[in-house]
Write an enzyme that holds these catalytic residues in place. Structure first.
Site, mmCIF file in Angstrom:
data_model
loop_
_atom_site.group_PDB
_atom_site.id
_atom_site.type_symbol
_atom_site.label_atom_id
_atom_site.label_comp_id
_atom_site.label_asym_id
_atom_site.label_seq_id
_atom_site.Cartn_x
_atom_site.Cartn_y
_atom_site.Cartn_z
ATOM 1 N N ASP A 24 24.102 -15.333 32.382
ATOM 2 C CA ASP A 24 24.891 -14.753 31.216
ATOM 3 C C ASP A 24 25.811 -13.787 31.564
ATOM 4 O O ASP A 24 26.219 -12.900 30.857
ATOM 5 C CB ASP A 24 23.744 -14.187 30.221
ATOM 6 C CG ASP A 24 22.945 -13.066 30.815
ATOM 7 O OD1 ASP A 24 21.992 -12.411 30.209
ATOM 8 O OD2 ASP A 24 23.452 -12.653 31.923
ATOM 9 N N HIS A 46 10.549 -3.809 22.126
ATOM 10 C CA HIS A 46 11.582 -3.118 21.976
ATOM 11 C C HIS A 46 12.770 -4.295 21.988
ATOM 12 O O HIS A 46 13.887 -4.314 21.060
ATOM 13 C CB HIS A 46 11.873 -2.334 23.163
ATOM 14 C CG HIS A 46 13.254 -1.673 23.251
ATOM 15 N ND1 HIS A 46 13.453 -0.609 22.917
ATOM 16 C CD2 HIS A 46 14.291 -2.222 23.772
ATOM 17 C CE1 HIS A 46 14.872 -0.270 23.117
ATOM 18 N NE2 HIS A 46 15.383 -1.346 23.656
ATOM 19 N N GLU A 47 12.789 -5.348 22.914
ATOM 20 C CA GLU A 47 13.801 -6.326 23.136
ATOM 21 C C GLU A 47 13.894 -7.095 21.809
ATOM 22 O O GLU A 47 14.822 -7.779 21.311
ATOM 23 C CB GLU A 47 13.571 -7.230 24.294
ATOM 24 C CG GLU A 47 13.680 -6.180 25.605
ATOM 25 C CD GLU A 47 14.909 -5.689 25.669
ATOM 26 O OE1 GLU A 47 14.923 -4.674 26.151
ATOM 27 O OE2 GLU A 47 16.048 -6.097 25.314
ATOM 28 N N HIS A 90 15.794 -5.916 19.344
ATOM 29 C CA HIS A 90 17.444 -6.491 19.308
ATOM 30 C C HIS A 90 17.504 -7.790 18.951
ATOM 31 O O HIS A 90 18.611 -7.880 18.016
ATOM 32 C CB HIS A 90 17.699 -6.230 20.744
ATOM 33 C CG HIS A 90 17.893 -5.021 21.421
ATOM 34 N ND1 HIS A 90 18.323 -3.940 20.779
ATOM 35 C CD2 HIS A 90 17.466 -4.399 22.671
ATOM 36 C CE1 HIS A 90 18.403 -2.629 21.502
ATOM 37 N NE2 HIS A 90 17.895 -3.024 22.768
ATOM 38 N N HIS A 120 20.125 0.315 19.371
ATOM 39 C CA HIS A 120 19.265 1.708 19.944
ATOM 40 C C HIS A 120 19.210 2.754 18.965
ATOM 41 O O HIS A 120 20.216 2.970 18.176
ATOM 42 C CB HIS A 120 19.632 2.129 21.418
ATOM 43 C CG HIS A 120 19.367 1.143 22.496
ATOM 44 N ND1 HIS A 120 20.027 0.839 23.542
ATOM 45 C CD2 HIS A 120 18.240 0.464 22.431
ATOM 46 C CE1 HIS A 120 19.599 0.214 24.312
ATOM 47 N NE2 HIS A 120 18.477 -0.340 23.820
#
Lengths: 378, 84
Positions: A71, A119-120, A123, A129
């Protein structure tokens, strides 16, 4: 909190996820469980529901990789960048990548997969954040997080609900309709320092604390536990039970009273129960058990009776030879009669009267002494 | 996705190089342009340092002080802190 520029979000509330590959650091079941728990963090405070895909494309593709991984945003080896994820959308968007040069663990001796995944996935759902150090979405990882008391901060909840709104009414485990599904315990009872339990168990990432005809149901994401009649969920289960434990890879909770035991899956009572405890291989001299817990890693279930315990092999479905053994010999510091026990975050939590012992099976010692109702955030 | 080239300092990066990468990766500092203008509080990098310090709850000294350095060396998420 903040959202990605333009506040991208999923149009559907029912999302799919797929664990594309696994890290060699942990058993697959542990990765599955960490991801499920991380998704449940967000499920509990939104209308979102997640279902797992085992092949092909899913909204959220979860993978482990080291260095360059296709990526154009290579990972950087051990330390510093732990993981990254993409805002909601098609293709790579919504996906979460974990740096496999990190040491992924179930506890906090390494990088805790559950915490980073929660946490991810924030997103993946559209959160950017947060500048609040106490927020899950704060960018810097907190090794010292107390997993047993993990919960989203208000900032995290405000952020995700700014995108998807609050949860709809239905609870994770459907409630059998009765006139009073959720009761209001005598407020002094829940936080009484003298509170003790008949039995405790996990259930699909939540914690159940049984007492007389009732039980408290504590999720890691809501400060207060729910309080229910046992019969409002499972009409044929006994009150004042002796023990309960969950076998996670069978998605089943077993409940014991006297020389019988029952099985439930979610709110469904399993046919063919109650059975005699002696069908498990306990000797006929044992008339009842005090407590039981199933270790999902080792696939062993422990039955505690007075100052002794037996161990049952879940794979072979038989009691192991060489038992009973003294509890104090293998669980140093657990000296008094055990009322109840469950396993969470790699620790065993033994309940005896109003006290609770957090036992570290790796260090083979009691790591904390707590009040039995410490999970209720009194 | 965000153009995060090469995550972190590895071996030999000076503190200033680490700082530049951190600000480029997470605070949208323009990439590669020579940023260091001596002792000019108005320099873009001082502003970015202050923006980072504000976001991470540090004292906004505009300088690469030890507490700022400590936080920059801590494990973190690879997603930026401010969006382009």
């Amino acid at each position: 909190f903040s959202t990605f520029p333009g506040s991208p979000k999923w149009k559907e509330n029912h999302l799919t996820y797929r664990i594309v590959n696994y890290t060699p650091d942990l058993p697959k079941e542990s990765v599955d469980s960490a991801i499920e728990k991380a998704l449940k963090v967000w499920e509990e405070v939104t209308p979102l529901k997640f279902s797992r895909r085992w092949e092909g494309e899913a909204d959220i593709m979860i993978s482990f990789a080291a260095g360059e991984h296709g990526d154009f945003i290579p990972f950087d080896g051990p330390g510093l960048v732990l993981a990254h994820a993409y805002a909601p959308g098609l293709g790579i968007n919504g996906d979460a990548h974990f740096d496999d040069d990190e040491q992924w663990t179930e506890d906090t001796t390494g990088t805790n997969l559950f915490l980073v995944a929660a946490h991810e996935l924030g997103h993946s759902l559209g959160l950017f954040h947060s500048a609040k150090p106490e927020a899950l979405m704060y960018p810097v990882y907190k090794f010292s997080a107390d997993l047993a008391r993990f919960r989203l901060s208000q900032d995290d909840v405000d952020g995700i609900q700014s995108l998807y709104g609050p949860p709809t009414a239905s609870p994770a485990v459907p409630v059998v309709p009765t006139k009073a599904n959720s009761l209001e315990p005598e407020s002094s009872l829940t936080c009484s320092p003298a509170l003790s339990f008949d039995a405790v168990s996990t259930l699909r990432g939540e914690f159940l604390f049984f007492k007389d005809r009732y039980f408290w149901r504590q999720s890691l994401r809501t400060p207060e536990p729910g309080f229910y009649l046992i019969s409002s969920f499972w009409p044929s289960l006994p009150s004042s039970m002796d023990a309960a434990y969950e076998v996670t890879n069978r998605d089943t909770v077993f409940i014991f009273k006297g020389d019988q035991f029952w099985a439930v899956r979610g709110h469904e009572e399993q046919a063919g129960y109650p059975k005699s405890i002696h069908t498990l291989g306990l000797p006929t001299t044992v008339g009842k058990i005090d407590a039981a817990v199933s270790d999902k890693e080792k696939k062993k279930t422990y039955f505690f009776v007075e100052d002794q315990y037996w161990r049952f092999d879940e794979k072979k479905q038989s009691m192991e030879p060489g038992f009973p053994r003294k509890i104090a010999a293998d669980f140093p510091g657990v000296d008094s009669k055990v009322d109840a026990v469950f396993e969470a975050f790699g620790f065993f939590y033994f309940f005896s009267g109003s006290s609770q012992l957090e036992f570290d099976p790796n260090a083979k010692k009691v790591s904390h002494v707590l009040k039995s109702n410490s999970w209720f955030n009194c | 996705s965000y153009p995060l080239h090469g995550g972190s300092a590895r071996g030999g990066d000076t503190d200033m190089e680490l700082l530049q990468k951190y600000l480029e990766n997470y605070y949208g500092l323009a990439r590669g342009v020579k940023q260091f203008v001596k002792n000019k509080d108005s320099s873009p990098i001082v502003k970015k340092i202050q923006e980072m310090q504000k976001f991470l709850g540090l004292e906004m000294t505009g300088k690469l002080d030890s507490s700022t350095m400590d936080v920059m060396l801590k494990p973190r998420c690879g997603v930026p802190d401010v969006g382009a």
